[in-house]
Write an enzyme that holds these catalytic residues in place. Structure first.
Site: not given
Ligand code: TRP
Length: 339
Positions: A120, A202, A205
């Site tokens: 991040k 996987k 979103k």
């Protein structure tokens, strides 16, 4: 003599208020949570983690709306707010308070080596705030506050759970019996839904919209996405996770939704083209999601109901949290007080 019922195990999970949940979340998590609820064997607490969301910039109106939408989606999927504790993290200040206290027992080095922090920091290089670093401390507070036994998480959160365990053990050693040391809870194997664009990954979103089916996707979007789903060129419908991940993923999804075995489906559709398989998966998924979508619209339209759910969820959560906070204050030597 009346028998004292054994205390049920506590399950806790936190969910980001993204407002989007995928077919992967539905098959891999939410549906299992509904079975956990129906089994009556656990006390389950589901928290929409709006404080965690603030580690990246948010539009206030959108954040507020997505918190409500996430809760509505949970209820639409079958989670009953009477049987589970469901609430927003920011409504229970004990999360932030405990987070501070745990932070005093967490080392900089531990936080700096978290892979999510490193990822991040790269992604949001213009906003490497302290919250991004202490994110896992708040997550540990979420979990330890409720003396949770089991925490359903994806693989990407394993490192954070491990840290929560380390903090709990460390503080238990210092003060004696403060926290239950939590374990991960991993759902049944074979319920991992893969991306429609890259079936070796996987379904997520955070990837491009064509790679996932959102629970709220319209039927025509669902048909279109399945039609474009990546398969392979040998044209044979069979279960082969290694060499045919795309086709196998479609078989797994159809199997998860209808209950028919993946192998059986493959046998039944043998000789037909991928188009037939794709159409069948699409229609099955549309049928499965239709009642969820209908309930979602009803719940979201009933603002008073949803506010009531949030309110009573937060009250129930606060009562459980208060017990842990009293114990922690006492053991750490904070001056006693009455409120
Ligand atoms: N960090 C988790 C995620 O991104 C969300 C989360 C916050 C969580 N607190 C939690 C998950 C406590 C499990 C338990 O998915």
């Amino acid at each position: 003599m009346t028998e004292v019922p054994a205390k049920k195990k506590t399950i806790f999970s936190g969910i980001q208020p993204s407002g989007i949940l995928t077919l992967g979340n539905y098959i891999g998590a939410l549906r299992n949570w509904v079975s956990l609820q129906d089994s009556g064997e656990y006390d389950c607490i589901y928290c929409v983690v709006d404080l965690h969301a603030l580690t990246v910039r948010q539009d206030p109106a959108a954040l507020r709306r997505r918190c409500a939408e996430t809760l509505a989606l949970f209820i639409a999927c079958g989670l009953d707010p009477e049987k589970n504790v469901m609430y927003c993290q920011s409504h229970v200040p004990a999360h932030s308070e405990l987070s501070w206290l745990l932070g005093c027992f967490t080392y900089m080095g531990e936080l700096q080596r978290m892979t999510q922090f490193k990822d991040k920091s790269q992604k949001h290089a213009d906003n490497i705030n302290a919250g991004l670093l202490t994110y896992p401390v708040l997550m540990a507070a979420d979990i330890l506050l409720y003396q949770s036994d089991l925490v359903p998480i994806g693989a990407d959160q394993k490192q954070h759970l491990e840290l929560a365990r380390d903090i709990a053990i460390r503080m238990n050693n210092l003060y004696g019996g403060l926290f239950t040391v939590p374990d991960g809870y991993f759902g049944k194997a074979g319920t991992r839904v893969m991306s429609l664009v890259d079936p070796t990954r996987k379904m997520s979103k955070s990837d491009e919209p064509n790679s996932y089916i959102a629970i709220l996707d319209k039927p025509e979007e669902i048909r279109r996405k399945f039609r474009r789903a990546v398969t392979d060129s040998d044209g044979e419908i069979r279960v082969d996770r290694e060499n045919k991940p795309g086709v196998t993923n479609l078989l797994d999804i159809l199997s998860a939704v209808t209950g028919e075995g993946a192998q059986q489906i493959a046998d039944r559709l043998a000789g037909k083209g991928y188009g037939a398989l794709k159409d069948e998966v699409a229609e099955a998924v549309i049928a499965e999601l239709a009642p969820v979508q209908a309930r979602y619209s009803e719940i979201l339209a009933d603002k008073a109901y949803l506010e009531g759910v949030m309110q009573s969820g937060a009250e129930r959560a606060s009562r459980i949290a208060a017990k842990t906070m009293r114990k922690v204050h006492k053991k750490l030597g904070l001056a006693p007080y009455k409120l």
